[in-house]
Design an enzyme around this catalytic site. Sequence first.
Site, PDB file in Angstrom:
ATOM      1  N   LYS A 263     -45.673  49.528  22.597  1.00 45.11           N
ATOM      2  CA  LYS A 263     -46.863  48.701  21.773  1.00 45.11           C
ATOM      3  C   LYS A 263     -48.331  49.471  22.967  1.00 45.11           C
ATOM      4  CE  LYS A 263     -43.145  44.672  22.985  1.00 45.11           C
ATOM      5  NZ  LYS A 263     -44.049  44.132  21.400  1.00 45.11           N
ATOM      6  N   ARG A 337     -33.716  40.991  18.818  1.00 46.89           N
ATOM      7  CA  ARG A 337     -32.732  40.792  16.952  1.00 46.89           C
ATOM      8  C   ARG A 337     -31.512  41.714  17.745  1.00 46.89           C
ATOM      9  NH1 ARG A 337     -37.000  41.596  12.988  1.00 46.89           N
ATOM     10  NH2 ARG A 337     -38.072  41.105  14.379  1.00 46.89           N
TER      11      ARG A 337
END
Length: 498
Positions: A263, A337
Amino acid sequence: MNFDLKTLDLAAAASEKCDLLVVLLPEGFKPGKDALSVLAALALKNGDLLTKAGKHLQLYQAPAIAARRVVLVGQGDGSARATRQAVQAVAGALKAPQTKRAVLCFAAEPAAGAVSAAVLAVADASYVYTATKTKVEARSLGRCVVGVPGATAVRTDFDTGVALVAGVEFAREWGNRPANHATPTLLANAAKTLAKLPGIQCKIHGPAEVARLGMGAFLAVARGSEEPLRFIELRYNGASKDQAPVVLVGKGITFDTGGISIKPAAEMDEMKFDMGGAASVLGTFRALAELQPAINVVGLVPACENMPDGRAVKPGDVVTSMSGQTVEILNTDAEGRLVLCDALTYAARFKPAAVVDIATLTGACVIALGGVRSGLFANNEALASALHQAGEAAQDPCWRMPLDDEYADGLKSNFADMGNVAGRAGGSITAAKFLQKFVGELPWAHLDIAGTAWKGGAAKGATGRPVGLLVHYLLEQSRALPAAKAATPRRTARARAA
């Protein structure tokens, strides 16, 4: 802090010795002849006070009133929403260092949910994070008396509010802790403390157990971190053994760098909040221990860090999930996920009545719904409706999002059964479609809380959402169970929020 419920009219409230007396005045307020009523009526008549929710007038050492400070507050239509707005408007007075004991008095019979809303708002207003600070004043407000015209009629609402405070603050505490003070191991230890409470059991699975279960997706995410993963399994048994449980699955990424798909540095510190789903599951169990509803609940938390070292999973790697389906990891920053899909597969062994996963999953959901409503995805209409109604009742709202089959097209992979991301368009939906591939025919819902689990900027911190939504949902489900299926009667909530 402690909460007490007491039968008080305005005349009795005037005699309560406290540092702060907050009087909630709804529209259509009918004053009596007591000192507080006379003051309120005069202020309303002269236009110095309005009954619109949040409008208020502060008084100091008013004659014939025992409280040192008095705040008259408009309560609007008296609804739970308006009551929350009213209490939020005087948050500064509730958080003031000199406020040790407060009385919050309803001038009229409270509406449904208003007492619970008031209790939650008082706790929220006075909350102070202290765990990693050495020079900070802890919460000064130690006791709050909630005064109503008739205490018996609102006892259940009050008990629910007190239990929710305990749950929300448990979730906020762990959500706010820095990642080095909330590692997967420490989060598992926090879950173990819940097992000391009535009706709750806890089991912790380490890396070896997770490997034996075949949770290849979960293991892949954890590979790049020095901190060992933990798979937390909580159980609350409030109904008979043959009653199918509700399974709550919380994403527990205790820090998310993005892995190899790292990130940007700006605001990466906020990725300590990426275990907001896990925190909400723990907080929900904390509230269940207080309320003891007749329902069975299982909590599953796959907890790990997502870090970029030499062992970390790489873009393009293919992993095998617990379900046997293979996943091409196109972006290592779509890790939530991956840990959830294995936990959802594990959830099926409980033969659940419903499965709800909660996750700070996508920035796309923040773009779609901001910080007001959580995203709700579901494959079952009854479950979706129940969760939506629970969110409205709890003032912890969500919004139904689509799950059309066409949204899954972008997950197709040339090298595995699926990729872990699709394109930018509809990102929150494609993430939900990924999760849906692991639930089969089970009634399932996914709550994307990326926009609601924490606040940024000057108010930076965890919110404790959606503990309120989840608890209200579980309470409604427990009321719907046949009486014959319920376990032995349970105690009501203690009037204490820890």
